[in-house]
Scaffold this active site. Structure first.
Site, mmCIF file in Angstrom:
data_model
loop_
_atom_site.group_PDB
_atom_site.id
_atom_site.type_symbol
_atom_site.label_atom_id
_atom_site.label_comp_id
_atom_site.label_asym_id
_atom_site.label_seq_id
_atom_site.Cartn_x
_atom_site.Cartn_y
_atom_site.Cartn_z
ATOM 1 C CD GLU A 124 -11.044 4.091 38.037
ATOM 2 O OE1 GLU A 124 -11.880 4.727 38.709
ATOM 3 O OE2 GLU A 124 -10.814 4.326 36.841
ATOM 4 N N GLY A 144 -14.239 3.659 41.102
ATOM 5 C CA GLY A 144 -13.127 4.408 41.689
ATOM 6 C C GLY A 144 -12.477 3.682 42.860
ATOM 7 C CD GLU A 164 -15.963 2.764 36.503
ATOM 8 O OE1 GLU A 164 -15.957 1.583 36.094
ATOM 9 O OE2 GLU A 164 -15.119 3.191 37.319
ATOM 10 C CB ALA A 171 -16.520 8.167 41.864
HETATM 11 N N1 CO8 Z 1 -21.862 6.499 45.353
HETATM 12 C C1 CO8 Z 1 -22.763 7.025 46.220
HETATM 13 N N2 CO8 Z 1 -23.441 6.275 47.114
HETATM 14 C C2 CO8 Z 1 -23.223 4.953 47.119
HETATM 15 C C3 CO8 Z 1 -22.316 4.336 46.235
HETATM 16 C C4 CO8 Z 1 -21.597 5.175 45.322
HETATM 17 N N3 CO8 Z 1 -20.693 4.692 44.475
HETATM 18 N N4 CO8 Z 1 -22.309 3.019 46.460
HETATM 19 C C5 CO8 Z 1 -23.184 2.805 47.471
HETATM 20 N N5 CO8 Z 1 -23.738 3.965 47.861
HETATM 21 C C6 CO8 Z 1 -24.733 4.181 48.899
HETATM 22 C C7 CO8 Z 1 -26.112 3.716 48.462
HETATM 23 O O1 CO8 Z 1 -26.733 4.708 47.683
HETATM 24 C C8 CO8 Z 1 -26.795 3.485 49.787
HETATM 25 O O2 CO8 Z 1 -27.181 4.725 50.314
HETATM 26 P P1 CO8 Z 1 -28.708 4.938 50.871
HETATM 27 O O3 CO8 Z 1 -28.780 4.014 52.046
HETATM 28 O O4 CO8 Z 1 -28.741 6.383 51.231
HETATM 29 O O5 CO8 Z 1 -29.613 4.537 49.763
HETATM 30 C C9 CO8 Z 1 -25.666 2.961 50.663
HETATM 31 O O6 CO8 Z 1 -24.442 3.361 50.024
HETATM 32 C C10 CO8 Z 1 -25.659 1.461 50.787
HETATM 33 O O7 CO8 Z 1 -25.664 0.919 49.488
HETATM 34 P P2 CO8 Z 1 -26.684 -0.245 49.016
HETATM 35 O O8 CO8 Z 1 -27.974 -0.131 49.777
HETATM 36 O O9 CO8 Z 1 -26.775 -0.213 47.530
HETATM 37 O O10 CO8 Z 1 -25.883 -1.534 49.540
HETATM 38 P P3 CO8 Z 1 -25.948 -3.018 48.963
HETATM 39 O O11 CO8 Z 1 -25.190 -3.851 49.927
HETATM 40 O O12 CO8 Z 1 -27.347 -3.373 48.613
HETATM 41 O O13 CO8 Z 1 -25.150 -2.951 47.552
HETATM 42 C C11 CO8 Z 1 -23.312 -2.318 46.108
HETATM 43 C C12 CO8 Z 1 -23.788 -2.701 47.523
HETATM 44 C C13 CO8 Z 1 -23.481 -3.515 45.155
HETATM 45 C C14 CO8 Z 1 -21.868 -1.926 46.186
HETATM 46 C C15 CO8 Z 1 -24.172 -1.141 45.565
HETATM 47 O O14 CO8 Z 1 -24.208 -0.123 46.546
HETATM 48 C C16 CO8 Z 1 -23.648 -0.535 44.292
HETATM 49 O O15 CO8 Z 1 -23.846 -1.101 43.221
HETATM 50 N N6 CO8 Z 1 -22.969 0.637 44.368
HETATM 51 C C17 CO8 Z 1 -22.491 1.355 43.236
HETATM 52 C C18 CO8 Z 1 -21.256 0.695 42.680
HETATM 53 C C19 CO8 Z 1 -20.759 1.457 41.463
HETATM 54 O O16 CO8 Z 1 -21.423 1.527 40.436
HETATM 55 N N7 CO8 Z 1 -19.569 2.038 41.574
HETATM 56 C C20 CO8 Z 1 -18.965 2.743 40.516
HETATM 57 C C21 CO8 Z 1 -19.252 4.187 40.679
HETATM 58 S S1 CO8 Z 1 -18.789 5.089 39.225
HETATM 59 C C22 CO8 Z 1 -17.193 5.394 39.466
HETATM 60 O O17 CO8 Z 1 -16.562 5.035 40.415
HETATM 61 C C23 CO8 Z 1 -16.653 6.184 38.352
HETATM 62 C C24 CO8 Z 1 -15.218 6.377 38.543
HETATM 63 C C25 CO8 Z 1 -14.804 7.464 37.709
HETATM 64 C C26 CO8 Z 1 -13.736 8.162 38.340
HETATM 65 C C27 CO8 Z 1 -13.538 7.652 39.706
HETATM 66 C C28 CO8 Z 1 -12.570 8.452 40.358
HETATM 67 C C29 CO8 Z 1 -11.975 7.694 41.454
#
Ligand code: CO8
Length: 263
Positions: free
Chosen positions: A116, A113, A136, A69
């Site tokens: 999911e 998400g 999460e 998400a």
């Molecule tokens: N939300 C918003 N932006 C994101 C997300 C995200 N989940 N994931 C990545 N991005 C963005 C980054 O902020 C970055 O943007 P910017 O260049 O502007 O800083 C861009 O995408 C590229 O990401 P990274 O530079 O971090 O890329 P890497 O290759 O270094 O890392 C990862 C990749 C490991 C995937 C890393 O981006 C990461 O850890 N992302 C978050 C993963 C996460 O925690 N996901 C769970 C989110 S919580 C959730 O889903 C709750 C669900 C609850 C309900 C869901 C309903 C469906």
């Protein structure tokens, strides 16, 4: 026609009877924002309504199916806003409204998400090094789009607890070993080809029978065994009212290929 232009997804019909939806928000690794989910639901509904479409493939990019998400959208959310707007509820609406089978083709990150969303689909294919997880807990929250329920049903309580409580990721290879995914492919190209092939194989069958089969298999996730078996039998009986059942069984007896009417 299902053709429509979207901002965060792409649609295409690469094979007869097959609709393909590609999540396309590369700058955020396909993070699932509300506008993206709205478009996804619109595209799924359009394919479900399009008579020529018989199976759907949902994919992201090679690098990310979806990284979760949208954390930036969620960060400032309050309880009262989330509660009163039923935040996330609409995400899984398609699991009950879309009757055509959806194959998730997962490469790269399928986190939170994103994991999911993949679990909501009917068949899950992935690459061997796909990166699944419910991280999460690391953000101070819990899965909110069915992860604690669908993942637990798929892999059992102890493994689901371990993953959800630690936020540790798991690979596409593990997803297959544990029964989350039906198949893992060695490359992105093989994943897409394999997913389209399966979708094509499904599309070659009677649409009525395919939709009924999806419906009864999904009932197994909701109903106790006895009720589920009874539900299946009712639907099975009802298919004697379809033209395709007569066509399919007659073709078998005559050693011919069935020409479905979808009636
Ligand atoms: N939300 C918003 N932006 C994101 C997300 C995200 N989940 N994931 C990545 N991005 C963005 C980054 O902020 C970055 O943007 P910017 O260049 O502007 O800083 C861009 O995408 C590229 O990401 P990274 O530079 O971090 O890329 P890497 O290759 O270094 O890392 C990862 C990749 C490991 C995937 C890393 O981006 C990461 O850890 N992302 C978050 C993963 C996460 O925690 N996901 C769970 C989110 S919580 C959730 O889903 C709750 C669900 C609850 C309900 C869901 C309903 C469906």
């Amino acid at each position: 026609s299902p053709a429509k232009s979207y901002e965060f997804i792409e649609t295409a019909e690469p094979r007869p009877g097959v609709g393909q939806i590609t999540l396309n928000r590369p700058k955020a690794l396909n993070a699932l924002s509300t506008p993206l989910i709205t478009e996804l639901n619109q595209a799924l509904a359009a394919y479900d309504a399009a008579p020529e479409i018989r199976a759907i493939v949902l994919t992201g990019s090679q690098k990310a199916f979806a990284a979760g998400a949208d954390i930036k959208e969620m960060a400032p959310l309050t309880f009262s806003k989330a509660y009163t707007t039923s935040f996330i509820e609409s995400w899984s609406a398609f699991t009950t409204s879309v009757k055509k089978p959806i194959i998730a083709a997962v490469s790269g990150h399928a986190l939170g998400g994103g994991c999911e969303l993949a679990l909501m689909c009917d068949i899950l294919y992935c690459t061997e090094n796909a990166n699944f997880g419910q991280p999460e807990i690391k953000l101070g929250t819990i899965p909110g789009a069915g992860g604690s329920q669908r993942l637990t049903r798929a892999i059992g309580k102890s493994r689901a607890m371990e993953l959800i409580l630690t936020g540790k990721n798991f690979s596409g290879k593990e997803a297959v070993e544990w029964g989350v995914a039906a198949r893992a492919f060695g490359s992105w190209e093989e994943l897409i080809e394999g997913s389209l092939k399966t979708a094509e194989a499904i599309a070659a069958h009677s649409k009525v029978a395919v939709m009924a089969a999806k419906e009864v298999v999904n009932k197994s996730q909701d109903l106790p065994l006895r009720d589920g078996v009874e539900y299946e039998r009712r639907v099975f009986h009802s298919l004697f009212g379809s033209e395709d059942q007569k066509i399919g069984m007659k073709a078998f007896a005559e050693k011919k290929k069935a020409e479905w009417t979808d009636k």
